[in-house]
Design an enzyme around this catalytic site. Structure first.
Site, PDB file in Angstrom:
ATOM      1  N   LYS A   9       1.053 -55.341  59.838  1.00  0.00           N
ATOM      2  CA  LYS A   9       2.444 -54.847  59.325  1.00  0.00           C
ATOM      3  C   LYS A   9       3.321 -55.334  60.470  1.00  0.00           C
ATOM      4  O   LYS A   9       3.051 -55.398  61.682  1.00  0.00           O
ATOM      5  CB  LYS A   9       2.242 -53.096  59.649  1.00  0.00           C
ATOM      6  N   GLY A  11       5.677 -55.959  63.295  1.00  0.00           N
ATOM      7  CA  GLY A  11       6.457 -55.186  64.211  1.00  0.00           C
ATOM      8  C   GLY A  11       5.394 -54.001  64.813  1.00  0.00           C
ATOM      9  O   GLY A  11       5.733 -53.514  65.753  1.00  0.00           O
ATOM     10  N   CYS A  12       4.307 -54.171  64.318  1.00  0.00           N
ATOM     11  CA  CYS A  12       3.261 -53.299  64.700  1.00  0.00           C
ATOM     12  C   CYS A  12       2.702 -53.623  66.058  1.00  0.00           C
ATOM     13  O   CYS A  12       2.109 -54.674  66.051  1.00  0.00           O
ATOM     14  CB  CYS A  12       2.224 -52.979  63.825  1.00  0.00           C
ATOM     15  N   GLY A  13       2.734 -52.811  67.024  1.00  0.00           N
ATOM     16  CA  GLY A  13       2.340 -52.981  68.436  1.00  0.00           C
ATOM     17  C   GLY A  13       0.928 -53.236  68.484  1.00  0.00           C
ATOM     18  O   GLY A  13       0.406 -53.921  69.165  1.00  0.00           O
ATOM     19  N   ALA A  16      -0.110 -56.406  66.987  1.00  0.00           N
ATOM     20  CA  ALA A  16       0.442 -57.512  68.404  1.00  0.00           C
ATOM     21  C   ALA A  16      -0.827 -57.579  69.247  1.00  0.00           C
ATOM     22  O   ALA A  16      -1.202 -58.827  69.607  1.00  0.00           O
ATOM     23  CB  ALA A  16       1.650 -57.291  68.854  1.00  0.00           C
TER      24      ALA A  16
END
Length: 149
Positions: A9, A11-13, A16
């Protein structure tokens, strides 16, 4: 090291952090948007079929956290149709090792280490699934699975 197609997804931290751990171990990643990928039942089942149906779901998804969607009460056919209609509900990341075609769901570090190998780290949690924020509670299943196809 492996080349991995990494469905995430954007932008999902959490995704990342997962990418960073894989790249630190020397793996290369081809990132794909899990939410806009054109999933067919066959393509999604290639990842999910080894797991029990409730483990197909992202337990941090708002509709699951609210109780509107109850993965434990769904059969495979209904779950698959719902996941294709609403990819935000798919447990992530979905990963494909392009060298051998094996697939993996979720990011339990021991399971990912057994699958493709990770650098040892005493400071890394046993699971990198769920929210990146330590203030949010994300109930996610543990133990991710992989399948050779």
């Amino acid at each position: 090291m492996s080349h991995i197609t990494f469905f995430e997804k954007p932008g999902c931290g959490g995704n990342a952090r997962q990418r960073a751990v894989l790249q630190a171990a020397g793996h290369t990643l081809e990132r794909r948007n899990l939410l806009t990928a054109h999933w067919t039942p066959e393509a999604l089942l290639a990842f999910l079929a080894p797991l029990p149906v409730p483990e197909w779901f992202n337990r941090a998804a708002p509709r699951i956290k609210s109780g509107e969607v109850v993965p434990d009460a769904m059969d495979a056919e209904a779950a698959l149709a719902l996941l294709i209609a609403e990819p935000l509900l798919i447990r992530r990341p979905l990963m494909l090792n392009t060298a051998d075609g094996s697939r993996h769901v979720g990011f339990d570090t021991a399971a990912v280490t057994a699958w493709v190998g990770l650098e040892p780290s005493a400071q890394r949690p046993t699971s990198l699934e769920g929210c990146a924020s330590p203030t949010k509670s994300c109930s996610t299943p543990t133990g991710g699975q992989h399948a050779h196809v």
